[in-house]
Design an enzyme around this catalytic site. Sequence first.
Site, short mmCIF file in Angstrom:
data_model
loop_
_atom_site.label_atom_id
_atom_site.label_comp_id
_atom_site.label_asym_id
_atom_site.label_seq_id
_atom_site.Cartn_x
_atom_site.Cartn_y
_atom_site.Cartn_z
N TYR A 121 0.81 -1.21 0.00
CA TYR A 121 0.00 0.00 0.00
C TYR A 121 0.85 1.27 0.00
O TYR A 121 0.42 2.32 -0.47
CB TYR A 121 -0.93 0.03 1.21
CG TYR A 121 -2.02 -1.01 1.19
CD1 TYR A 121 -2.39 -1.66 0.01
CD2 TYR A 121 -2.70 -1.36 2.35
CE1 TYR A 121 -3.38 -2.60 0.00
CE2 TYR A 121 -3.71 -2.31 2.34
CZ TYR A 121 -4.05 -2.93 1.17
OH TYR A 121 -5.05 -3.87 1.15
N LYS A 135 4.19 -15.13 2.17
CA LYS A 135 4.22 -15.82 0.88
C LYS A 135 5.68 -15.98 0.47
O LYS A 135 6.12 -15.56 -0.61
CB LYS A 135 3.43 -15.02 -0.16
CG LYS A 135 3.14 -15.77 -1.46
CD LYS A 135 2.28 -17.01 -1.27
CE LYS A 135 1.99 -17.66 -2.63
NZ LYS A 135 1.35 -18.99 -2.48
N ASP A 169 -2.29 -18.05 1.16
CA ASP A 169 -3.38 -18.74 0.48
C ASP A 169 -3.88 -19.93 1.28
O ASP A 169 -5.07 -20.22 1.30
CB ASP A 169 -2.95 -19.16 -0.93
CG ASP A 169 -1.57 -19.79 -0.99
OD1 ASP A 169 -0.79 -19.65 -0.03
OD2 ASP A 169 -1.25 -20.42 -2.01
N ASP A 172 -5.26 -7.19 5.64
CA ASP A 172 -6.49 -6.56 5.21
C ASP A 172 -7.50 -7.61 4.76
O ASP A 172 -8.68 -7.59 5.15
CB ASP A 172 -6.17 -5.58 4.07
CG ASP A 172 -7.31 -4.65 3.74
OD1 ASP A 172 -8.38 -4.75 4.37
OD2 ASP A 172 -7.15 -3.81 2.84
N ASP A 228 -10.81 -9.44 7.29
CA ASP A 228 -12.19 -9.36 6.82
C ASP A 228 -12.80 -10.75 6.68
O ASP A 228 -13.98 -10.96 6.99
CB ASP A 228 -12.26 -8.63 5.48
CG ASP A 228 -12.24 -7.12 5.64
OD1 ASP A 228 -12.17 -6.65 6.79
OD2 ASP A 228 -12.26 -6.41 4.63
#
Length: 353
Positions: free
Chosen positions: A143, A189, A221, A245, A249
């Site tokens: 970001y 990752k 993942d 993020d 959620d």
Amino acid sequence: MSYNIAVLSGDHIGPEVMAEARKVLDAAAASEGFVLNYTEALIGGAAIDATDGPLPEETLTLCKESDAVLLGSVGGPEWDHLSPDQRPEVGGLLAARKALELYANLRPVKLYPELAANCPLNFRGAEPKVDILTVRELTGGIYFGEPKSLTEEEGSDTMVYRKSEVERILKVGFDAATHRSRRVCSVDKSNVLRSSMLWRGIAKNMSEKYPEIELTHMYVDNVAMQLILNPGQFDVIVTGNLFGDILSDESAALAGSLGLLPSASLGSAVNLFEPSGGSAPDIAGKGIANPLAQILSGAMMLEYSFGEFDAANRIYRAVEKAVADGFRTGDIAARGEKTVGTSEMGDAVASRL
């Protein structure tokens, strides 16, 4: 001992649920022998209406001079016509997070057994277990990484993590685990991304400073899949900005209602605590909003900013007891169940401290 709190109730249901949080916090403080001093200030739409700006300078000054910030919810359709930087969410909430240099977002998700039917997962008759704290890094990663570019033919972002940023967020996760079941899952990752390779190496080194904590590593993942297949395996999840993020959620859906979900954003000087849901303008003023997320955000403030662990745990247990005793606001009630209003739910929690 006394603590000074900047109270930013915000918009729509914000003041309604904030009143119940203060009610419960005061009861907990009285029972544990400390004092909470509140100073109200404006943010979001309420600030726009009163001062023509979503984050008045006096509000920001108060936040920086306080021991903690307790925030309600901001925003609503009546301010959507404004430019993005002047809207309650961007110009108020996000600007406050940036100005206060908040670097770690903590989102706990707990599924109460009595509300298992609200969870979208089918536990097939097994005892449901969801009690997860996601610790998300807030100031680094893709970001904020540079360079960035956007043309008609190509868009690119850069994922960058520095050692100091990774160490800082991992410490938050390990410290949080010492007050829970002492398990940390570091999510990355690292089979593909260089920034994740750095992350995993630092996590391994930091775990040596916390020999009592069980550290596991998992690719993002796989975590996304495991949260659906077996959420009970997770206690504290620590991860970067983008992954956090998404995963926070995903895990939030497991509780069955945003009205149950608090959050904390930690900074170097002051911390901010707020419910994960929005300002719910459709039910504002009706006295039916669920105050539990705001109440639990207050408990997180006692825990993470003030170290008042006994008082925080009393609130956590009181919420559990109120739910177990059948108190339901509309968002967590099954069909046919009797519901209570905002203040009644606050009373139910306060009386069970």
